[in-house]
Design a protein around this motif. Structure first.
Motif, PDB file in Angstrom:
ATOM      1  N   ILE A   1      -2.954   6.134   4.895  1.00 37.43           N
ATOM      2  CA  ILE A   1      -4.188   6.934   4.826  1.00 37.43           C
ATOM      3  C   ILE A   1      -3.864   8.425   4.958  1.00 37.43           C
ATOM      4  CG2 ILE A   1      -6.395   7.414   5.961  1.00 37.43           C
ATOM      5  CD1 ILE A   1      -6.280   4.820   4.293  1.00 37.43           C
ATOM      6  N   ALA A   2      -2.856   8.762   5.777  1.00 36.46           N
ATOM      7  CA  ALA A   2      -2.431  10.167   5.864  1.00 36.46           C
ATOM      8  C   ALA A   2      -1.917  10.649   4.514  1.00 36.46           C
ATOM      9  CB  ALA A   2      -1.355  10.320   6.942  1.00 36.46           C
ATOM     10  N   LYS A   3      -1.160   9.796   3.819  1.00 39.01           N
ATOM     11  CA  LYS A   3      -0.669  10.154   2.479  1.00 39.01           C
ATOM     12  C   LYS A   3      -1.833  10.355   1.516  1.00 39.01           C
ATOM     13  CE  LYS A   3       0.994   7.059  -0.398  1.00 39.01           C
ATOM     14  NZ  LYS A   3       1.831   6.069  -1.122  1.00 39.01           N
ATOM     15  N   VAL A   4      -2.813   9.449   1.554  1.00 34.43           N
ATOM     16  CA  VAL A   4      -3.987   9.575   0.684  1.00 34.43           C
ATOM     17  C   VAL A   4      -4.734  10.867   0.981  1.00 34.43           C
ATOM     18  CG1 VAL A   4      -6.276   8.603   0.195  1.00 34.43           C
ATOM     19  CG2 VAL A   4      -4.272   7.098   0.297  1.00 34.43           C
ATOM     20  N   TRP A   5      -4.909  11.170   2.276  1.00 33.31           N
ATOM     21  CA  TRP A   5      -5.650  12.380   2.663  1.00 33.31           C
ATOM     22  C   TRP A   5      -4.934  13.640   2.168  1.00 33.31           C
ATOM     23  CZ3 TRP A   5     -10.410  13.303   4.208  1.00 33.31           C
ATOM     24  CH2 TRP A   5     -10.710  14.564   4.727  1.00 33.31           C
ATOM     25  N   VAL A   6      -3.630  13.678   2.349  1.00 34.57           N
ATOM     26  CA  VAL A   6      -2.862  14.857   1.915  1.00 34.57           C
ATOM     27  C   VAL A   6      -2.909  14.995   0.397  1.00 34.57           C
ATOM     28  CG1 VAL A   6      -0.537  15.839   1.746  1.00 34.57           C
ATOM     29  CG2 VAL A   6      -1.332  14.899   3.921  1.00 34.57           C
ATOM     30  N   GLU A   7      -2.675  13.899  -0.316  1.00 32.76           N
ATOM     31  CA  GLU A   7      -2.591  13.953  -1.778  1.00 32.76           C
ATOM     32  C   GLU A   7      -3.938  14.243  -2.428  1.00 32.76           C
ATOM     33  OE1 GLU A   7      -0.039  13.795  -3.778  1.00 32.76           O
ATOM     34  OE2 GLU A   7       1.582  13.190  -2.444  1.00 32.76           O
TER      35      GLU A   7
ATOM     36  N   ILE B   1     -15.499  12.469  -9.835  1.00 34.16           N
ATOM     37  CA  ILE B   1     -15.210  13.908  -9.743  1.00 34.16           C
ATOM     38  C   ILE B   1     -13.987  14.279 -10.568  1.00 34.16           C
ATOM     39  CG2 ILE B   1     -14.474  15.738  -8.153  1.00 34.16           C
ATOM     40  CD1 ILE B   1     -16.195  14.386  -6.020  1.00 34.16           C
ATOM     41  N   ASN B   2     -12.948  13.452 -10.511  1.00 35.75           N
ATOM     42  CA  ASN B   2     -11.648  13.843 -11.066  1.00 35.75           C
ATOM     43  C   ASN B   2     -11.249  13.135 -12.352  1.00 35.75           C
ATOM     44  OD1 ASN B   2     -10.524  15.577  -8.686  1.00 35.75           O
ATOM     45  ND2 ASN B   2     -11.320  13.729  -7.719  1.00 35.75           N
ATOM     46  N   GLY B   3     -11.873  12.005 -12.644  1.00 34.44           N
ATOM     47  CA  GLY B   3     -11.506  11.270 -13.854  1.00 34.44           C
ATOM     48  C   GLY B   3     -10.285  10.396 -13.703  1.00 34.44           C
ATOM     49  N   THR B   4      -9.741  10.273 -12.497  1.00 37.88           N
ATOM     50  CA  THR B   4      -8.572   9.438 -12.255  1.00 37.88           C
ATOM     51  C   THR B   4      -8.553   8.985 -10.801  1.00 37.88           C
ATOM     52  OG1 THR B   4      -6.150   9.322 -12.339  1.00 37.88           O
ATOM     53  CG2 THR B   4      -7.120  11.432 -11.726  1.00 37.88           C
ATOM     54  N   GLN B   5      -7.840   7.883 -10.545  1.00 40.93           N
ATOM     55  CA  GLN B   5      -7.628   7.414  -9.180  1.00 40.93           C
ATOM     56  C   GLN B   5      -6.152   7.435  -8.801  1.00 40.93           C
ATOM     57  OE1 GLN B   5      -9.739   3.570  -9.187  1.00 40.93           O
ATOM     58  NE2 GLN B   5     -11.330   4.495  -7.941  1.00 40.93           N
ATOM     59  N   ASN B   6      -5.343   8.064  -9.631  1.00 40.32           N
ATOM     60  CA  ASN B   6      -3.922   8.224  -9.321  1.00 40.32           C
ATOM     61  C   ASN B   6      -3.763   9.410  -8.371  1.00 40.32           C
ATOM     62  OD1 ASN B   6      -1.130   8.917  -9.344  1.00 40.32           O
ATOM     63  ND2 ASN B   6      -0.901   7.862 -11.299  1.00 40.32           N
ATOM     64  N   ILE B   7      -3.297   9.148  -7.154  1.00 41.08           N
ATOM     65  CA  ILE B   7      -3.287  10.204  -6.139  1.00 41.08           C
ATOM     66  C   ILE B   7      -2.337  11.348  -6.493  1.00 41.08           C
ATOM     67  CG2 ILE B   7      -4.010   8.647  -4.294  1.00 41.08           C
ATOM     68  CD1 ILE B   7      -1.160   8.546  -3.296  1.00 41.08           C
ATOM     69  N   LYS B   8      -1.338  11.080  -7.348  1.00 36.47           N
ATOM     70  CA  LYS B   8      -0.429  12.153  -7.778  1.00 36.47           C
ATOM     71  C   LYS B   8      -1.124  13.132  -8.730  1.00 36.47           C
ATOM     72  CE  LYS B   8       3.197  10.905  -5.466  1.00 36.47           C
ATOM     73  NZ  LYS B   8       3.676  11.750  -4.338  1.00 36.47           N
ATOM     74  N   GLU B   9      -2.205  12.691  -9.350  1.00 34.04           N
ATOM     75  CA  GLU B   9      -2.948  13.537 -10.272  1.00 34.04           C
ATOM     76  C   GLU B   9      -4.184  14.146  -9.617  1.00 34.04           C
ATOM     77  OE1 GLU B   9      -3.862  11.156 -13.647  1.00 34.04           O
ATOM     78  OE2 GLU B   9      -1.767  10.688 -14.101  1.00 34.04           O
ATOM     79  N   LEU B  10      -4.335  13.928  -8.322  1.00 33.46           N
ATOM     80  CA  LEU B  10      -5.501  14.423  -7.590  1.00 33.46           C
ATOM     81  C   LEU B  10      -5.108  15.582  -6.682  1.00 33.46           C
ATOM     82  CD1 LEU B  10      -7.079  10.974  -6.665  1.00 33.46           C
ATOM     83  CD2 LEU B  10      -7.966  12.596  -8.341  1.00 33.46           C
ATOM     84  N   GLY B  11      -6.105  16.121  -5.989  1.00 34.25           N
ATOM     85  CA  GLY B  11      -5.869  17.219  -5.055  1.00 34.25           C
ATOM     86  C   GLY B  11      -7.035  18.195  -5.075  1.00 34.25           C
TER      87      GLY B  11
ATOM     88  N   ALA C   1       0.824  -1.215   0.000  1.00 34.53           N
ATOM     89  CA  ALA C   1       0.000   0.000   0.000  1.00 34.53           C
ATOM     90  C   ALA C   1       0.856   1.262   0.000  1.00 34.53           C
ATOM     91  CB  ALA C   1      -0.936  -0.007   1.212  1.00 34.53           C
ATOM     92  N   MET C   2       2.016   1.184   0.629  1.00 29.99           N
ATOM     93  CA  MET C   2       2.892   2.360   0.720  1.00 29.99           C
ATOM     94  C   MET C   2       3.492   2.752  -0.627  1.00 29.99           C
ATOM     95  SD  MET C   2       4.857   1.529   4.307  1.00 29.99           S
ATOM     96  CE  MET C   2       5.954   2.949   4.205  1.00 29.99           C
TER      97      MET C   2
END
Length: 494
Positions: free
Chosen positions: A409-415, A337-347, A277-278
């Motif tokens: 989960i902290a990483k997911v929340w921040v990203e 909402i965003n069209g992607t599930q890649n957390i680097k492309e979200l925010g 997961a990390m």
């Protein structure tokens, strides 16, 4: 089964399927609540199919553990049925999503209620067939690749399961679980029993996605639509855990070597799932690896094999089914909402959707186990059970897995929620959240709200879930009543 068959008659009428699926899921949920209440207040119910008395016929046993799992399956099935009415596009619904969803729930509930080990294998096959159809709906390359891996490994598990059943039948001449519990204890060749138990461990280990048998899960669970991933993530691996708990507390009891193997597998499952997961950036893969990590927690409880540890396993099962189902629906909302599930492309989620973000925070932080949310309480029982049995290394891995989950989960929340949004072109995935009608938005959010409320109840009303888990653990660790009820002649006729 009745719901699935009825929906087949409306194959070409998608609107009718949506309406009927939700109504029938609600009816199924009502029946599950009634069954749970009947067993909780009145005690175990047993039905002998065709009026063939045990151990000759197929027994269906509704004890507290079974009806709790049936209720959880009905809750998850209802939530996913509502979510799918908006999240699934018409092209995929035309290939029989709703009938297959109900066939899958049928298989799961049958597996929870059966009292016959071969009948459990049959229900597993119903689950595999239904889930294979669901995972391939849409026919995209990634889906088909994931489906091949999923089915190949699960069919291998079925082969091990069937060989184990053949061994058991050869040793005892019986397939009834209650009868097996009596006859296995009389066999003097414990080495042969251990070999048979190992076959079951491999079969259920593959289905539960434990180390080193988990590789099919992260390769397949992120490929189907979020509604399919939600029912998979919430329930499919848990039926393997259920089968493991049932067989290792009823049939294969008290072997130190098996307990050691289970404990080692649990520790490595926790570690490998958390590390996986990390390193991933795709929400579906992150949540898939967290499924593996937290299966390790439940395996740890089975490995300790004390009543306190089993309380923790049951509590975590209740919590995990609700939260994991919800998490994959959350990932579906983020995708819409965003069209992607890649957390680097979200925010920018919190800035643009503050109330929605607070709603989505409930399953995310429940998963971490921040006190007093639902994931916290089960870990206390794991730690207490570990201290009681001297499993200090296993406790260390449980604590480590909890902190690594917090980090993920902290990483997911921040990203996803806190960082500034990334301006990328929208991907062609169909309708986006902001394009949906207001009514459709509410329908999409309703099951997430529903499961979030249940998660809050599990955490804030933990004394009720603890009481239920203690009752289940007591029944599992002292199976005399189960055996007596199944083997007695005063049965309900089907």
């Amino acid at each position: 089964m009745a719901s699935a068959v009825l929906l087949l008659f409306f194959w070409s009428y998608i609107k009718a399927q949506k309406f009927l699926s939700v109504i029938l899921s609600l009816v199924g949920l009502g029946i599950s609540i009634w069954l749970f209440s009947a067993v909780y207040d009145g005690g175990m119910l047993v039905t002998q199919s065709g009026n063939w008395s045990a151990p000759f016929g197929i027994s269906f046993v509704a004890d507290t553990f079974a009806v709790t799992m049936v209720l959880l399956a009905a809750i998850a099935g209802f939530a996913v049925s509502v979510f799918a009415t908006v999240s699934m596009n018409k092209a995929r619904l035309q290939f029989g999503f709703f009938p297959m969803l109900h066939f899958l729930i049928m298989g799961l509930q049958g597996a929870f209620l059966t009292g016959d080990i071969f009948n459990l294998y049959v229900w597993f096959e119903v689950i595999i067939i239904s889930s294979f159809v669901l995972i391939t709906i849409g026919g995209k390359k990634a889906q088909l690749e994931g489906a091949i891996k999923y089915v190949a490994l699960n069919l291998l598990a079925s082969i091990f399961f069937l060989i184990g059943i053949a061994f058991l039948y050869g040793l005892t001449g019986s397939l009834n679980m209650a009868d097996l519990a009596l006859k296995v204890q009389e066999i003097e060749n414990k080495g042969l029993i251990n070999v048979t138990a190992s076959l079951f461990l491999v079969a259920f280990g593959i289905k539960s996605a434990v180390f080193p048998l988990y590789f099919w899960l992260p390769a397949s669970y992120h490929t189907p639509p979020p509604a399919v991933a939600a029912i998979f993530g919430g329930l499919l691996t848990k039926v393997g855990v259920y089968a493991m708990v049932r067989t290792f507390t009823l049939i294969f009891v008290g072997d130190d070597f098996l307990s050691l193997v289970l404990s080692v597998m649990a520790a490595l499952t926790i570690l490998s799932g958390a590390l996986g997961a990390m390193v991933h950036q795709h929400l579906g893969k992150i949540f898939g690896y967290l499924i593996i990590c937290h299966i390790g927690f439940m395996m740890a409880g089975i490995g300790m094999m004390t009543e306190l540890a089993i309380v923790g396993t049951v509590f975590y099962l209740v919590h995990d089914i609700i939260v994991k189902t919800n998490l994959f629906m959350v990932s579906g909302i983020i995708l819409k909402i965003n069209g992607t599930q890649n957390i680097k492309e979200l925010g920018g989620m919190y800035k643009n959707y503050p109330l929605l973000s607070l709603l989505l925070a409930i399953p995310l932080f429940s998963l971490v186990g921040i006190p007093p949310l639902s994931g916290f309480w089960a870990k206390l029982f794991f730690i207490q059970g570990g201290l009681e049995s001297g499993e200090y290394i296993l406790i260390t891995f449980i604590v480590l897995g909890s902190f690594l989950t917090l980090w993920v989960i902290a990483k997911v929340w921040v990203e996803v929620f806190w960082k500034k949004g990334v301006n990328l072109p929208k991907k062609a995935i169909g309708r986006y959240f902001h394009e949906l009608r207001q009514r459709e938005k509410w329908v999409l959010l309703l099951p997430i709200v529903f499961l979030s409320i249940i998660s809050l109840y599990i955490g804030l009303g933990a004394e009720n879930i603890i009481s239920l888990s203690q009752r289940i653990a007591s029944e599992l660790m002292n199976p005399a009543a189960y055996i007596e009820n199944v083997m007695s002649q005063n049965q309900i006729e089907l």
